[in-house]
Design a protein around this motif. Sequence first.
Motif, PDB file in Angstrom:
ATOM      1  N   GLU A 182       1.986  38.012   9.094  1.00 26.48           N
ATOM      2  CA  GLU A 182       0.913  37.737   8.132  1.00 26.48           C
ATOM      3  C   GLU A 182       0.215  39.004   7.648  1.00 26.48           C
ATOM      4  O   GLU A 182      -0.101  39.129   6.467  1.00 26.48           O
ATOM      5  CB  GLU A 182      -0.111  36.788   8.768  1.00 26.48           C
ATOM      6  N   ARG A 183       0.038  39.986   8.545  1.00 24.67           N
ATOM      7  CA  ARG A 183      -0.675  41.218   8.179  1.00 24.67           C
ATOM      8  C   ARG A 183       0.120  42.068   7.175  1.00 24.67           C
ATOM      9  O   ARG A 183      -0.446  42.892   6.459  1.00 24.67           O
ATOM     10  CB  ARG A 183      -0.992  42.040   9.428  1.00 24.67           C
ATOM     11  N   LEU A 184       1.451  41.863   7.125  1.00 25.21           N
ATOM     12  CA  LEU A 184       2.296  42.654   6.223  1.00 25.21           C
ATOM     13  C   LEU A 184       2.753  41.864   4.992  1.00 25.21           C
ATOM     14  O   LEU A 184       3.446  42.401   4.131  1.00 25.21           O
ATOM     15  CB  LEU A 184       3.541  43.162   6.976  1.00 25.21           C
ATOM     16  N   ARG A 185       2.379  40.602   4.933  1.00 24.53           N
ATOM     17  CA  ARG A 185       2.883  39.728   3.862  1.00 24.53           C
ATOM     18  C   ARG A 185       2.460  40.211   2.470  1.00 24.53           C
ATOM     19  O   ARG A 185       3.252  40.215   1.542  1.00 24.53           O
ATOM     20  CB  ARG A 185       2.393  38.293   4.091  1.00 24.53           C
ATOM     21  N   SER A 193      -1.089  52.020   5.629  1.00 23.84           N
ATOM     22  CA  SER A 193      -0.812  50.602   5.388  1.00 23.84           C
ATOM     23  C   SER A 193       0.412  50.444   4.489  1.00 23.84           C
ATOM     24  O   SER A 193       1.298  49.624   4.748  1.00 23.84           O
ATOM     25  CB  SER A 193      -2.037  49.972   4.726  1.00 23.84           C
ATOM     26  N   PHE A 194       0.475  51.259   3.435  1.00 20.15           N
ATOM     27  CA  PHE A 194       1.611  51.214   2.503  1.00 20.15           C
ATOM     28  C   PHE A 194       2.910  51.604   3.208  1.00 20.15           C
ATOM     29  O   PHE A 194       3.937  50.949   3.065  1.00 20.15           O
ATOM     30  CB  PHE A 194       1.334  52.145   1.319  1.00 20.15           C
ATOM     31  N   LEU A 195       2.844  52.698   3.997  1.00 15.35           N
ATOM     32  CA  LEU A 195       4.031  53.175   4.720  1.00 15.35           C
ATOM     33  C   LEU A 195       4.510  52.168   5.752  1.00 15.35           C
ATOM     34  O   LEU A 195       5.713  51.990   5.941  1.00 15.35           O
ATOM     35  CB  LEU A 195       3.731  54.526   5.395  1.00 15.35           C
ATOM     36  N   ASP A 196       3.564  51.495   6.424  1.00 12.80           N
ATOM     37  CA  ASP A 196       3.923  50.435   7.383  1.00 12.80           C
ATOM     38  C   ASP A 196       4.752  49.351   6.704  1.00 12.80           C
ATOM     39  O   ASP A 196       5.741  48.863   7.248  1.00 12.80           O
ATOM     40  CB  ASP A 196       2.659  49.796   7.984  1.00 12.80           C
ATOM     41  N   GLY A 197       4.332  48.979   5.491  1.00 14.30           N
ATOM     42  CA  GLY A 197       5.048  47.955   4.724  1.00 14.30           C
ATOM     43  C   GLY A 197       6.444  48.407   4.348  1.00 14.30           C
ATOM     44  O   GLY A 197       7.417  47.654   4.476  1.00 14.30           O
TER      45      GLY A 197
END
Length: 204
Positions: free
Chosen positions: A147-150, A7-11
């Motif tokens: 929204e999922r990355l906000r 999740s962190f890396l995706d951001g």
Amino acid sequence: GVSSWKSFLDGIIFFFKTRSVRDAIFFLTSTQAIILVLATIAPGFVDKVLHLDVRLTSLILVAPAAVGMIVGSVVLGHIAGKHKEHIIVTRGLFLAGVSFLALSILERASLSPLILVGAIAFIVALGVAAALITIPATTELQHDTPERLRGRAYGILGTFVSGISVLPVILAGAISDKFGVKSVMIAMAVVTLAAALYRIRGKR
């Protein structure tokens, strides 16, 4: 665990891949750094350049900057929708650069009220510029981040503001001590005008 890291890396990947989000975070961090730098050099500016009592710092710098931010917010309320966010941010950067340049030239050699009025006017202009940069940049960040990355984008912003903003403050303090307050003003003018030109070039 693994999902948290993914999740962190995706951001992080999204942040580096998406120019508008990257720019928005950069400008929001920069504005926070500018405010902190101003707070650092404010007493020196009041004392060494305006030749006034340091105790007047809040009245001469903090209050006009706050008024400028309110004025900038009101102006944005009227022009919202008429101009794109990136154009408003660029104008804010130019206004900040010109204001810093003007403040670096000022010198209150005598008890001239005109120089004092000019200094206050340019501090107000800096407040307006801060509003013209931060509000549209925040809008751009919200608009261009799914929204999922906000939450992650705001997490990165928070990290940048708390971590990277400290560096300009340390540098400003060192430059101010060695070369004087005006040198910091010139450096800030160069940085903000360069950012404005980068913004124009990027959008072309």
